[in-house]
Write an enzyme that holds these catalytic residues in place. Structure first.
Site, PDB file in Angstrom:
ATOM      1  CB  SER A 141      -0.931  -0.008   1.214  1.00 20.31           C
ATOM      2  OG  SER A 141      -0.183  -0.019   2.418  1.00 20.31           O
ATOM      3  CE1 TYR A 142       1.757   7.579  -2.060  1.00 24.14           C
ATOM      4  CE2 TYR A 142       1.025   8.457   0.066  1.00 24.14           C
ATOM      5  CZ  TYR A 142       1.664   8.629  -1.152  1.00 24.14           C
ATOM      6  OH  TYR A 142       2.217   9.843  -1.476  1.00 24.14           O
TER       7      TYR A 142
END
Length: 945
Positions: A349-350
């Site tokens: 994820s980010y």
């Protein structure tokens, strides 16, 4: 509103995307432009939402397809900005450094200049006639700010409706979910908070940097820029503050009590003493003496406690950067590049987030199920275990409201990850699995007992359930199985050995990147997106250098001088609190509690006042390396540098200058003994600070020698005196200290201790000097080997020696357990001289009303050192020779005798005057024999009073 400067129109690249397929999209259909932050994200968005996607890839790629939007037929175009489209700067009239006084920059307007003209040109063409602008920029404040930059280009007439997509990974599931949950548009308050920070950093940084750079370039004829930054400078300040702690640290000796207990099969186990820290050796000896008289201890308690170590919470950017620095050896900027590559590949994820709490709707079961396919056995097996036995709910973390924690996505890599990418990915996976595993449970077995009012404790650990530590092995508890009942019999424990050990307090080490990130996070210096940049800046600008695998940050001369100069003029410029307050106010803008312009005006007003104060006191600021170069030139002109021993901190050689040793690398000066000659003793290093010892010889009769550690000499952890030589250092673990070379109490002053002077090579003479009155005893024969025994002479209570001597005929004679002062043969060869510096000689002459001019003193006596003790002086007549021989046998004051003979030979005196002087001289010599060192002791008492 910000003013935008697009520059010259001809600089924009011409992107011709109107090919045959795309012209079919010109019609009554809705026109929709979707903009992401990177090409790879734009591609993922296009293929997640559209079908039959057409692509044109390049530095500025874009994709197009047809589909339905809000029940209508629509033509979609997807492209990317590849970062910020504009950068904050001053107008052209302020570009020349000499065009204005730097103080004017605080009130100057700022503009946004085109930073990516290729992207701007493409967006202008793509946005022509659009109905909807869907913004897929990263879900953080910087992303919100870029949203408004895109809107400035694509929606200048306000025709298109703005929609915002929020997502945390670029998997198809997340992207489709974000597409179906489009909201009204970007957050203007979060964007303004970014603008406020940009304006503050630009005005403050440029004004200070220009002024101090111009000043130092003129002062030192240098061409290097010397930059200042509201975040950069406190970041550097953390590194320098730790460095100052290290170089100013004064070690202090302490003593610990070591005691062991014995079980029923004779196994010994060392236990922990629960008493207070001991700072005096005598106290430690007293405790040991009390314990030595005891054979058993009484058991106070035996306890068994069940404990647990909780599973970790989700990892955020700070946690990821710490891991990368500690385990991968990557700097923060490199680590973020690796994490971003994993993100763009769709595997995590980010990676820019401050949140550690997992959202309730997080697809944990699906990710765990997919991780069973990963090729690493530990990960795949643990994933299967969690799927079969069920996963735990993650520990409650902190929800900052940005992205969720950094986690693996449902996309599992197979064979396309290597090196740093693979290690970082597996760390993210293991922490994710650990967060959904059970807590680690263990038993703590504790035994406490008392021996003569002193309490001790021993603990053993038994792992009951490893829980999350089975996958996060680096967080595991060390098991220490030991059946404590076997040590206890009838509520007693048997004592094995008792002793005390000497240690010393030690300074902290230089900050690692991990520790620096922790401090920056604590004081809010920068954001999760900018911390790596600030650390990289101080490295690239050569304010600090990264050392070793642990990536310690050691300030350079330039970095040290900058922080010291700022602190001297205005400590707030370096202190983290000022920047922390600014970040707090910027956060209030994002939350709608403070106005954008209000915060900018207040902060600029504060820094304007600080700039004026800094400008007025700039002459107090010196750059060490340039200032030191001037000092070094002066030193070289005055005296040739003498290389001494090695520094214990940087391992560079110390340079002698007057009565000091200088380390140019550490920029530190160490005072030395006055009126002495120095040379390196060898590779032996002080056990306290690792400085190599110096061999020190007095320039005054009787030319005593000793060893000194340059650092301990003025800051010993064991001796409070300002001048600590090895001859008075009581370190029991050092073979060069007085404890290892002490012969006994001085017979002359009754105060000091007689110390065996150090040897550099074989074939020297034994010299024993007092560490108080500096009297000297010397054994004439050459010594091949000498050892001090632990035995003492029954007559004089001094230590005995084992000797191997060599005569003039090269015959070797061995002596065992002999006293130099009582052994009849050796005593005849033992010469004695009290300390007789030139000043002392003058004082003695003045007391006897015999003024002697300085030029009349036999300077040869002072210059040739202790060689005079082994060679007869020039004989003028038989009477002098007889007197010399008689006094030699009586162990007389040889230095006094030689000086008196020199004066007698240089003057032609009458017989009456000569007889009178001889009488006074004999009286003086007798006084020195009975009370040697008396004059020096009187002087020392006066100084102490």
């Amino acid at each position: 509103m910000d003013q935008y400067d697009y520059g010259d129109q001809e600089d924009y690249e011409d992107y011709d995307y109107q090919d045959e397929e795309f012209t079919n999209y010109q019609g009554p259909n809705l026109k929709i432009l979707m903009v992401a932050e990177k090409n790879s994200i734009a591609e993922a968005v296009a293929y997640a939402i559209g079908s039959k996607v057409r692509a044109k890839k390049g530095r500025q790629a874009f994709f197009y397809f047809s589909g339905m939007f809000k029940g209508q037929q629509a033509n979609f175009t997807v492209t990317a900005t590849n970062g910020h489209l504009f950068s904050r700067d001053f107008p052209k009239e302020y570009e020349n450094w000499n065009s204005c006084d730097p103080i004017e920059l605080f009130q100057a307007k700022t503009i946004k200049k085109a930073a990516n003209k290729a992207a701007i040109g493409l967006l202008k063409k793509c946005s022509s006639g659009i109905d909807y602008l869907i913004l897929w920029l990263d879900n953080d404040r910087e992303g919100e700010n870029i949203c408004f930059e895109v809107d400035e280009i694509c929606n200048s007439q306000g025709r298109a409706k703005k929609l915002r997509a929020k997502f945390s990974s670029i998997t198809q599931t997340d992207l489709k979910y974000a597409y179906n949950q489009l909201n009204s548009g970007p957050n203007i308050l979060e964007s303004e908070s970014v603008d406020a920070r940009q304006i503050i950093d630009l005005k403050v940084g440029v004004a200070f940097s220009r002024f101090q750079t111009l000043h130092f370039q003129k002062k030192y004829s240098m061409d290097q820029m010397v930059t200042f930054g509201p975040c950069q400078t406190p970041t550097l300040g953390f590194c320098v503050e730790r460095h100052e702690e290290i170089i100013n640290f004064v070690p202090k000796a302490f003593y610990t009590i070591k005691l062991s207990i014995v079980n029923n099969v004779g196994f010994k186990q060392e236990v922990e003493w629960l008493g207070q820290q001991i700072w005096k050796e005598q106290e430690a000896k007293l405790v040991v003496q009390q314990l030595l008289n005891q054979k058993q201890g009484d058991v106070i308690s035996q306890q068994i406690e069940q404990k647990s170590k909780p599973r970790p919470e989700g990892i955020n950017t700070v946690s990821l950067l710490k891991f990368a620095s500690s385990y991968l050896g990557l700097g923060p900027q490199q680590a973020m590049h690796v994490a971003e590559r994993l993100y763009l590949k769709g595997y995590i994820s980010y990676p820019r987030t401050e949140t550690t709490a997992y959202p309730h709707e997080f697809p944990t079961p699906k990710i765990i199920n997919n991780l069973q396919k990963y090729k690493e056995p530990l990960i795949s097996e643990h994933s299967k275990y969690l799927k079969t036995n069920g996963h735990s709910n993650p520990k409650q973390g902190v929800d900052v409201g940005d992205h969720p924690p950094i986690t693996p996505t449902e996309n599992v890599p197979q064979n396309d990850l290597y090196g740093e990418e693979r290690t970082m990915y597996e760390y993210v996976v293991k922490m994710f699995l650990a967060a959904h595993s059970k807590d680690c449970k263990y038993e703590n077995h504790t035994l406490k007992f008392i021996v003569n009012d002193h309490q001790f404790k021993y603990q053993a650990k038994y792992i009951l359930d490893p829980g999350f530590t089975k996958i996060a092995t680096w967080l595991a508890i060390t098991e220490n199985k030991s059946d404590l009942t076997k040590f206890v019999t009838n509520n007693k424990v048997q004592i094995g050995f008792v002793e005390y050990q000497q240690g010393q307090t030690s300074p902290p080490d230089h900050l690692t990147e991990t520790e620096l990130i922790t401090l920056m996070d604590k004081f809010k210096i920068g954001t999760d997106a900018s911390m790596a940049t600030h650390i990289n800046n101080i490295c690239e600008r050569q304010y600090v250098k990264v050392e070793g695998q642990s990536r310690k940050l050691k300030p350079t001369d330039l970095g040290l001088s900058l922080v010291r100069g700022y602190k001297r003029i205005d400590p707030d410029l370096v202190a983290p609190q000022l920047r922390s307050n600014i970040e707090s106010q910027v956060d209030q803008i994002a939350k709608g509690k403070l106005k954008y312009q209000q915060v900018i005006d207040e902060v600029i007003q504060i820094f304007t006042k600080k700039y004026i104060h800094f400008r007025d006191r700039i002459n107090d600021f010196q750059l060490i390396q340039y200032h030191q170069q001037g000092i070094n030139k002066q030193i070289k002109q005055q005296v040739e540098e003498i290389i001494l021993s090695r520094c214990g901190d940087c391992n560079r050689y110390l340079i002698q200058s007057n009565n000091s040793a200088i380390c140019k690398q550490c920029i530190k000066t160490y005072p030395l003994l006055p009126d002495c000659k120095f040379k390196a003793y060898g590779a032996y290093r002080c056990p306290f600070d690792k400085f190599e010892l110096l061999y020190c010889t007095s320039n005054k009769s009787p030319f005593n020698t000793t060893l000194i550690c340059p650092k301990c000499f003025s800051s010993s952890p064991l001796v409070t005196s300002d001048q600590c030589t090895c001859n008075i250092c009581p370190n029991i673990d050092c073979e060069k200290s007085k404890e290892s070379r002490m012969v006994g109490i001085c017979k002359s002053c009754k105060i000091g201790e007689l110390i065996l002077e150090p040897f550099i090579s074989k074939g020297q003479q034994i010299c024993i000097s007092c560490n108080e009155c500096w009297c000297l005893y010397q054994l004439v024969p050459a010594i091949l080997q000498v050892d001090i025994t632990k035995n003492t002479c029954a007559q004089c209570q001094l230590k005995t020696f084992n000797l191997l001597t060599k005569t003039k005929d090269k015959e070797e004679i061995k002596y065992s357990n002999v006293c130099l002062f009582c052994h009849e043969e050796l005593n005849k060869k033992l010469l004695y001289a009290p300390y007789l510096g030139e000043k002392k000689f003058m004082i003695q002459q003045k007391k006897q009303d015999q003024p002697v001019k300085e030029e009349e003193i036999n300077k040869e006596t002072f210059s040739k050192g202790r060689k005079k003790f082994s060679k007869n002086p020039r004989k003028t007549n038989q009477r002098d020779d007889d007197q010399f021989t008689q006094k030699k046998n009586d162990n007389a004051d040889w230095a006094t005798l030689l000086l008196a003979q020199s004066v007698a030979n240089n003057k032609q005196k009458s017989q009456k005057q000569q007889n009178q002087e001889e009488g006074q001289q004999n009286q003086q010599q007798q006084q020195q024999i009975n009370e040697p060192g008396l004059v020096l002791l009187e002087q020392k008492k006066k100084r102490n009073n």
